[in-house]
Motif scaffolding. Sequence first.
Motif, PDB file in Angstrom:
ATOM      1  N   ASP A 252       0.817  -1.148  -0.068  1.00 14.86           N
ATOM      2  CA  ASP A 252       0.018  -0.061  -0.090  1.00 14.86           C
ATOM      3  C   ASP A 252       0.775   1.345   0.024  1.00 14.86           C
ATOM      4  N   HIS A 253       1.178   1.793  -1.157  1.00 15.85           N
ATOM      5  CA  HIS A 253       1.927   2.935  -1.497  1.00 15.85           C
ATOM      6  C   HIS A 253       3.371   2.804  -0.904  1.00 15.85           C
ATOM      7  N   ASP A 254       3.892   3.080   0.123  1.00 12.31           N
ATOM      8  CA  ASP A 254       5.262   2.851   0.542  1.00 12.31           C
ATOM      9  C   ASP A 254       5.370   2.012   1.708  1.00 12.31           C
ATOM     10  N   GLN A 255       4.390   1.136   1.818  1.00  6.33           N
ATOM     11  CA  GLN A 255       4.480   0.091   3.036  1.00  6.33           C
ATOM     12  C   GLN A 255       3.981  -1.010   2.667  1.00  6.33           C
ATOM     13  N   VAL A 256       4.514  -2.169   3.202  1.00  7.69           N
ATOM     14  CA  VAL A 256       4.021  -3.652   2.761  1.00  7.69           C
ATOM     15  C   VAL A 256       2.843  -3.887   3.747  1.00  7.69           C
ATOM     16  N   SER A 257       1.617  -4.379   3.303  1.00 18.56           N
ATOM     17  CA  SER A 257       0.664  -4.408   4.096  1.00 18.56           C
ATOM     18  C   SER A 257       0.656  -5.897   4.765  1.00 18.56           C
ATOM     19  N   GLY A 258       1.176  -6.792   3.921  1.00 19.24           N
ATOM     20  CA  GLY A 258       1.273  -8.390   4.362  1.00 19.24           C
ATOM     21  C   GLY A 258       1.358  -9.312   3.258  1.00 19.24           C
ATOM     22  N   ILE A 259       1.266 -10.672   3.596  1.00 18.07           N
ATOM     23  CA  ILE A 259       1.113 -11.656   2.609  1.00 18.07           C
ATOM     24  C   ILE A 259      -0.049 -12.488   2.665  1.00 18.07           C
ATOM     25  N   ILE A 260      -0.510 -13.210   1.486  1.00 19.88           N
ATOM     26  CA  ILE A 260      -1.703 -13.839   1.541  1.00 19.88           C
ATOM     27  C   ILE A 260      -1.149 -15.300   0.776  1.00 19.88           C
ATOM     28  N   ASP A 261      -2.170 -16.183   0.667  1.00 20.49           N
ATOM     29  CA  ASP A 261      -2.158 -17.624   0.095  1.00 20.49           C
ATOM     30  C   ASP A 261      -1.325 -18.350   0.932  1.00 20.49           C
ATOM     31  N   PHE A 262      -1.892 -19.341   1.705  1.00 20.97           N
ATOM     32  CA  PHE A 262      -1.231 -20.205   2.457  1.00 20.97           C
ATOM     33  C   PHE A 262      -1.596 -21.789   2.437  1.00 20.97           C
ATOM     34  N   GLU A 263      -1.847 -22.079   1.034  1.00 14.93           N
ATOM     35  CA  GLU A 263      -2.505 -23.407   0.865  1.00 14.93           C
ATOM     36  C   GLU A 263      -1.224 -24.353   0.694  1.00 14.93           C
ATOM     37  N   SER A 264      -0.135 -23.851   0.487  1.00 11.02           N
ATOM     38  CA  SER A 264       1.035 -24.969   0.315  1.00 11.02           C
ATOM     39  C   SER A 264       1.917 -24.914   1.446  1.00 11.02           C
ATOM     40  N   VAL A 265       1.921 -24.171   2.436  1.00  9.44           N
ATOM     41  CA  VAL A 265       2.834 -24.102   3.448  1.00  9.44           C
ATOM     42  C   VAL A 265       3.292 -25.492   4.104  1.00  9.44           C
ATOM     43  N   ARG A 266       4.529 -25.390   4.663  1.00 12.37           N
ATOM     44  CA  ARG A 266       5.147 -26.431   5.440  1.00 12.37           C
ATOM     45  C   ARG A 266       6.214 -25.783   6.281  1.00 12.37           C
ATOM     46  N   PHE A 267       6.551 -26.561   7.246  1.00 16.78           N
ATOM     47  CA  PHE A 267       7.491 -26.454   8.102  1.00 16.78           C
ATOM     48  C   PHE A 267       8.863 -26.968   7.473  1.00 16.78           C
ATOM     49  N   GLY A 268       9.853 -26.404   7.071  1.00 17.23           N
ATOM     50  CA  GLY A 268      11.004 -26.818   6.453  1.00 17.23           C
ATOM     51  C   GLY A 268      12.409 -25.705   6.442  1.00 17.23           C
ATOM     52  N   SER A 269      13.146 -26.036   5.289  1.00 18.78           N
ATOM     53  CA  SER A 269      14.088 -25.029   5.159  1.00 18.78           C
ATOM     54  C   SER A 269      13.765 -23.995   4.504  1.00 18.78           C
ATOM     55  N   THR A 270      14.524 -22.928   4.865  1.00 18.72           N
ATOM     56  CA  THR A 270      14.180 -21.490   4.330  1.00 18.72           C
ATOM     57  C   THR A 270      14.541 -21.265   2.780  1.00 18.72           C
ATOM     58  N   ASP A 271      15.435 -21.993   2.364  1.00 23.52           N
ATOM     59  CA  ASP A 271      15.957 -22.036   1.024  1.00 23.52           C
ATOM     60  C   ASP A 271      15.160 -21.989  -0.121  1.00 23.52           C
ATOM     61  N   ILE A 272      13.997 -22.927   0.299  1.00 26.80           N
ATOM     62  CA  ILE A 272      12.987 -23.038  -0.966  1.00 26.80           C
ATOM     63  C   ILE A 272      12.018 -21.962  -1.040  1.00 26.80           C
ATOM     64  N   ASP A 273      12.190 -20.809  -0.116  1.00 29.89           N
ATOM     65  CA  ASP A 273      11.211 -19.706  -0.165  1.00 29.89           C
ATOM     66  C   ASP A 273      11.816 -18.585  -1.019  1.00 29.89           C
ATOM     67  N   PHE A 274      13.114 -18.528  -1.325  1.00 32.18           N
ATOM     68  CA  PHE A 274      13.662 -17.462  -1.917  1.00 32.18           C
ATOM     69  C   PHE A 274      13.490 -17.450  -3.425  1.00 32.18           C
ATOM     70  N   THR A 275      13.162 -18.717  -4.074  1.00 29.93           N
ATOM     71  CA  THR A 275      13.263 -18.660  -5.441  1.00 29.93           C
ATOM     72  C   THR A 275      12.450 -17.835  -6.265  1.00 29.93           C
ATOM     73  N   LYS A 276      11.179 -17.860  -6.009  1.00 29.68           N
ATOM     74  CA  LYS A 276      10.129 -17.095  -6.808  1.00 29.68           C
ATOM     75  C   LYS A 276      10.214 -15.547  -6.588  1.00 29.68           C
ATOM     76  N   LEU A 277      10.632 -15.267  -5.352  1.00 26.94           N
ATOM     77  CA  LEU A 277      10.981 -13.885  -5.053  1.00 26.94           C
ATOM     78  C   LEU A 277      12.034 -13.239  -5.766  1.00 26.94           C
ATOM     79  N   TYR A 278      13.049 -14.069  -5.999  1.00 29.34           N
ATOM     80  CA  TYR A 278      14.176 -13.591  -6.752  1.00 29.34           C
ATOM     81  C   TYR A 278      13.739 -13.801  -8.290  1.00 29.34           C
ATOM     82  N   ARG A 279      13.255 -14.742  -8.707  1.00 29.67           N
ATOM     83  CA  ARG A 279      12.822 -14.791 -10.077  1.00 29.67           C
ATOM     84  C   ARG A 279      11.959 -13.554 -10.549  1.00 29.67           C
ATOM     85  N   ASP A 280      10.934 -13.188  -9.808  1.00 27.26           N
ATOM     86  CA  ASP A 280      10.205 -12.275 -10.426  1.00 27.26           C
ATOM     87  C   ASP A 280      10.380 -11.002  -9.704  1.00 27.26           C
TER      88      ASP A 280
END
Length: 285
Positions: free
Chosen positions: A189-217
């Motif tokens: 929202d303008h210059d502030q991050v409001s939050g994150i959505i969509d948690f249907e694929s979540v797990r507890f695991g290693s953080t490495d898997i979570d950087f890929t799509k953010l870096y890609r896009d």
Amino acid sequence: MLDRIIQQFGLQVQSINGVEDSHSSTIYKCTLSTSENVFLKFPFSKLKYQREFEAYEILKGRVSVPEMLDYWSGDEECHGALLLSELKGKTLTPAATPKIAYQVGVLQAEMHSISPPAVLTTITNEFPNWSDFVKDQFYSFAEDVKAILDEKLYEKAINKFENMRQHLPSPDGPSFVHMDFRPANIIVDHDQVSGIIDFESVRFGSTDIDFTKLYRDFLSCDVNLYHAYQEGYKSIRPLIDLENVLPFCQFTDAFNSIGWCKRRGIEKNALFLEENLVRLKNWLL
């Protein structure tokens, strides 16, 4: 079913619009008679409904997410439905400022700081066997990918996966990982991050898997965004050596995404399929 759920939740609706860029669930944005916006989400499967429901319980008050206003656990005709509040703003784009990128880093690090609770009902803790989880995911999609790639390219992909995974560092966790942490799921929202959505694929695991799509896009679009993001993340928790891990994650993401397109329909996902075929061939050729 939509009318039935609106009645179930007792909503007075002025207008309803489908939400784009939702590759799995069916989502509607509803403007109520009070002019308030809410979202109705119909997850793709019962498991995804249960994961999302449990995720909101875990994240509430700890990470900026929509409020779960109501829910319905479903029946023979429907996997379930969630009524969610609106996060103000629009989805993240590469036009964002380094200030926003810093906040995205903080948001993701806050999420990764969450460890598995004593009791889990649907979200699984994959961390103790993380290497096997990554391998099983890859070979599960390989059955679909094999039908798309020519034999020599497919064999190259298998060999590259086996070679790269031998050189990975130890997993980082156990952490709450989103599994689809991409700009379309991050609201600004303008210059502030409001939050994150969509948690249907979540797990507890290693953080490495979570950087890929953010870096890609997002992060790969501007080195200033990349640096600001890293500073934001490291203000909350240590950051893994991304330069060492990202190549493997990017390669497996392209491969698995090809398999996903085969499962969900090649014609419907033709553009996404072509993008990932190009990415995979760049890694292999």
